[in-house]
Structure formats: structure tokens, C-alpha cells
Design a protein around this motif. Sequence first.
Motif, PDB file in Angstrom:
ATOM      1  N   SER A  19       0.845  -1.187   0.000  1.00  0.00           N
ATOM      2  CA  SER A  19       0.000   0.000   0.000  1.00  0.00           C
ATOM      3  C   SER A  19       0.888   1.246   0.000  1.00  0.00           C
ATOM      4  O   SER A  19       2.115   1.157   0.029  1.00  0.00           O
ATOM      5  CB  SER A  19      -0.906  -0.007   1.230  1.00  0.00           C
ATOM      6  N   HIS A  20       0.251   2.410  -0.011  1.00  0.00           N
ATOM      7  CA  HIS A  20       1.018   3.658   0.040  1.00  0.00           C
ATOM      8  C   HIS A  20       1.767   3.796   1.364  1.00  0.00           C
ATOM      9  O   HIS A  20       2.820   4.427   1.424  1.00  0.00           O
ATOM     10  CB  HIS A  20       0.091   4.859  -0.160  1.00  0.00           C
ATOM     11  N   ALA A  21       1.220   3.200   2.421  1.00  0.00           N
ATOM     12  CA  ALA A  21       1.879   3.243   3.729  1.00  0.00           C
ATOM     13  C   ALA A  21       2.896   2.113   3.882  1.00  0.00           C
ATOM     14  O   ALA A  21       3.427   1.897   4.958  1.00  0.00           O
ATOM     15  CB  ALA A  21       0.841   3.151   4.838  1.00  0.00           C
ATOM     16  N   LEU A  22       3.147   1.386   2.792  1.00  0.00           N
ATOM     17  CA  LEU A  22       4.093   0.260   2.738  1.00  0.00           C
ATOM     18  C   LEU A  22       3.675  -0.911   3.627  1.00  0.00           C
ATOM     19  O   LEU A  22       4.521  -1.664   4.101  1.00  0.00           O
ATOM     20  CB  LEU A  22       5.526   0.713   3.061  1.00  0.00           C
ATOM     21  N   ASN A  23       2.371  -1.045   3.874  1.00  0.00           N
ATOM     22  CA  ASN A  23       1.883  -2.252   4.538  1.00  0.00           C
ATOM     23  C   ASN A  23       1.968  -3.409   3.547  1.00  0.00           C
ATOM     24  O   ASN A  23       1.667  -3.244   2.369  1.00  0.00           O
ATOM     25  CB  ASN A  23       0.428  -2.079   4.975  1.00  0.00           C
ATOM     26  N   ALA A  24       2.369  -4.564   4.037  1.00  0.00           N
ATOM     27  CA  ALA A  24       2.539  -5.728   3.168  1.00  0.00           C
ATOM     28  C   ALA A  24       1.450  -6.762   3.455  1.00  0.00           C
ATOM     29  O   ALA A  24       1.272  -7.175   4.592  1.00  0.00           O
ATOM     30  CB  ALA A  24       3.909  -6.343   3.378  1.00  0.00           C
ATOM     31  N   THR A  25       0.730  -7.143   2.420  1.00  0.00           N
ATOM     32  CA  THR A  25      -0.220  -8.251   2.522  1.00  0.00           C
ATOM     33  C   THR A  25       0.130  -9.244   1.423  1.00  0.00           C
ATOM     34  O   THR A  25       0.574  -8.866   0.338  1.00  0.00           O
ATOM     35  CB  THR A  25      -1.674  -7.775   2.350  1.00  0.00           C
ATOM     36  N   LYS A  26      -0.056 -10.522   1.713  1.00  0.00           N
ATOM     37  CA  LYS A  26       0.311 -11.566   0.759  1.00  0.00           C
ATOM     38  C   LYS A  26      -0.571 -11.506  -0.482  1.00  0.00           C
ATOM     39  O   LYS A  26      -1.762 -11.237  -0.412  1.00  0.00           O
ATOM     40  CB  LYS A  26       0.193 -12.949   1.395  1.00  0.00           C
ATOM     41  N   LYS A  27       0.037 -11.785  -1.637  1.00  0.00           N
ATOM     42  CA  LYS A  27      -0.672 -11.760  -2.904  1.00  0.00           C
ATOM     43  C   LYS A  27      -0.166 -12.884  -3.783  1.00  0.00           C
ATOM     44  O   LYS A  27       1.008 -13.266  -3.708  1.00  0.00           O
ATOM     45  CB  LYS A  27      -0.443 -10.414  -3.601  1.00  0.00           C
ATOM     46  N   LYS A  28      -1.058 -13.415  -4.607  1.00  0.00           N
ATOM     47  CA  LYS A  28      -0.701 -14.460  -5.561  1.00  0.00           C
ATOM     48  C   LYS A  28      -0.778 -13.868  -6.965  1.00  0.00           C
ATOM     49  O   LYS A  28      -1.825 -13.373  -7.370  1.00  0.00           O
ATOM     50  CB  LYS A  28      -1.672 -15.633  -5.416  1.00  0.00           C
ATOM     51  N   PHE A  29       0.317 -13.900  -7.696  1.00  0.00           N
ATOM     52  CA  PHE A  29       0.361 -13.400  -9.066  1.00  0.00           C
ATOM     53  C   PHE A  29       0.167 -14.586  -9.995  1.00  0.00           C
ATOM     54  O   PHE A  29       1.028 -15.471 -10.072  1.00  0.00           O
ATOM     55  CB  PHE A  29       1.710 -12.741  -9.357  1.00  0.00           C
ATOM     56  N   ILE A  30      -0.969 -14.628 -10.699  1.00  0.00           N
ATOM     57  CA  ILE A  30      -1.248 -15.767 -11.573  1.00  0.00           C
ATOM     58  C   ILE A  30      -0.986 -15.382 -13.028  1.00  0.00           C
ATOM     59  O   ILE A  30      -1.186 -14.228 -13.417  1.00  0.00           O
ATOM     60  CB  ILE A  30      -2.688 -16.285 -11.393  1.00  0.00           C
ATOM     61  N   PRO A  31      -0.507 -16.318 -13.852  1.00  0.00           N
ATOM     62  CA  PRO A  31      -0.256 -16.011 -15.262  1.00  0.00           C
ATOM     63  C   PRO A  31      -1.556 -15.840 -16.034  1.00  0.00           C
ATOM     64  O   PRO A  31      -2.608 -16.340 -15.626  1.00  0.00           O
ATOM     65  CB  PRO A  31       0.536 -17.220 -15.765  1.00  0.00           C
ATOM     66  N   ASN A  32      -1.480 -15.153 -17.146  1.00  0.00           N
ATOM     67  CA  ASN A  32      -2.649 -14.877 -17.981  1.00  0.00           C
ATOM     68  C   ASN A  32      -2.901 -16.089 -18.882  1.00  0.00           C
ATOM     69  O   ASN A  32      -2.436 -16.156 -20.007  1.00  0.00           O
ATOM     70  CB  ASN A  32      -2.398 -13.614 -18.806  1.00  0.00           C
ATOM     71  N   LEU A  33      -3.644 -17.075 -18.381  1.00  0.00           N
ATOM     72  CA  LEU A  33      -3.894 -18.314 -19.110  1.00  0.00           C
ATOM     73  C   LEU A  33      -5.213 -18.249 -19.865  1.00  0.00           C
ATOM     74  O   LEU A  33      -6.197 -17.725 -19.359  1.00  0.00           O
ATOM     75  CB  LEU A  33      -3.917 -19.508 -18.159  1.00  0.00           C
ATOM     76  N   GLN A  34      -5.203 -18.803 -21.071  1.00  0.00           N
ATOM     77  CA  GLN A  34      -6.376 -18.870 -21.923  1.00  0.00           C
ATOM     78  C   GLN A  34      -6.532 -20.291 -22.439  1.00  0.00           C
ATOM     79  O   GLN A  34      -5.548 -20.985 -22.642  1.00  0.00           O
ATOM     80  CB  GLN A  34      -6.221 -17.930 -23.138  1.00  0.00           C
ATOM     81  N   TYR A  35      -7.780 -20.722 -22.662  1.00  0.00           N
ATOM     82  CA  TYR A  35      -8.037 -21.993 -23.342  1.00  0.00           C
ATOM     83  C   TYR A  35      -8.071 -21.719 -24.837  1.00  0.00           C
ATOM     84  O   TYR A  35      -8.756 -20.811 -25.291  1.00  0.00           O
ATOM     85  CB  TYR A  35      -9.380 -22.587 -22.905  1.00  0.00           C
ATOM     86  N   ARG A  36      -7.347 -22.517 -25.614  1.00  0.00           N
ATOM     87  CA  ARG A  36      -7.308 -22.353 -27.060  1.00  0.00           C
ATOM     88  C   ARG A  36      -7.386 -23.703 -27.742  1.00  0.00           C
ATOM     89  O   ARG A  36      -6.849 -24.697 -27.243  1.00  0.00           O
ATOM     90  CB  ARG A  36      -6.005 -21.679 -27.509  1.00  0.00           C
ATOM     91  N   LYS A  37      -8.065 -23.715 -28.886  1.00  0.00           N
ATOM     92  CA  LYS A  37      -8.048 -24.881 -29.759  1.00  0.00           C
ATOM     93  C   LYS A  37      -7.111 -24.563 -30.913  1.00  0.00           C
ATOM     94  O   LYS A  37      -7.333 -23.594 -31.634  1.00  0.00           O
ATOM     95  CB  LYS A  37      -9.451 -25.179 -30.300  1.00  0.00           C
ATOM     96  N   LEU A  38      -6.071 -25.347 -31.076  1.00  0.00           N
ATOM     97  CA  LEU A  38      -5.084 -25.108 -32.127  1.00  0.00           C
ATOM     98  C   LEU A  38      -5.074 -26.274 -33.097  1.00  0.00           C
ATOM     99  O   LEU A  38      -5.181 -27.435 -32.698  1.00  0.00           O
ATOM    100  CB  LEU A  38      -3.692 -24.921 -31.523  1.00  0.00           C
TER     101      LEU A  38
END
Length: 69
Positions: A19-38
Motif C-alpha cells: 500500500s502507500h503506507a508500505l503495509n505488506a499483505t500476501k498476494k498471488k500473481f497468476i499467469p494470464n492463461l487462456q483456453y485455445r483450440k489449435l
Amino acid sequence: MAKICIITKKKPMFGNNRSHALNATKKKFIPNLQYRKLWIPNKKKFIKIRISNKGMRIIEKKGIEKFFN
């Protein structure tokens, strides 16, 4: 289902949300996954995969045959 890209092997990362006050909370960064038919020309069939946008760009550059034979 696991959130992993087949081509790039990207998976979720963990870190802190600051945050702006530099408070730290845990976060999960997930990749941008898509379903595709190739379409695979040499097998003459479609495959359904879960792929990241970066993986789509790699397939466009190098070709689908390099990854699925």
C-alpha cells in the motif's frame, strides 16, 4: 486444474501487495492463461490447451509443429 502454461511453464508466483503506507499483505500473481483450440497440420486434428499469452506469441513465431509432434 493446475494454473501452468504448457509452452512457457509459467506458474503462479507469490509476493507482497504494497500500500502507500508500505503495509505488506500476501498476494498471488497468476499467469494470464487462456483456453485455445489449435490446429496441428501434420496430425490433422485440433488440440485444446491452456496457454499463456506469451506462449501464444512463441507459437506464432516458431510454429506449432515444434511443440506438438
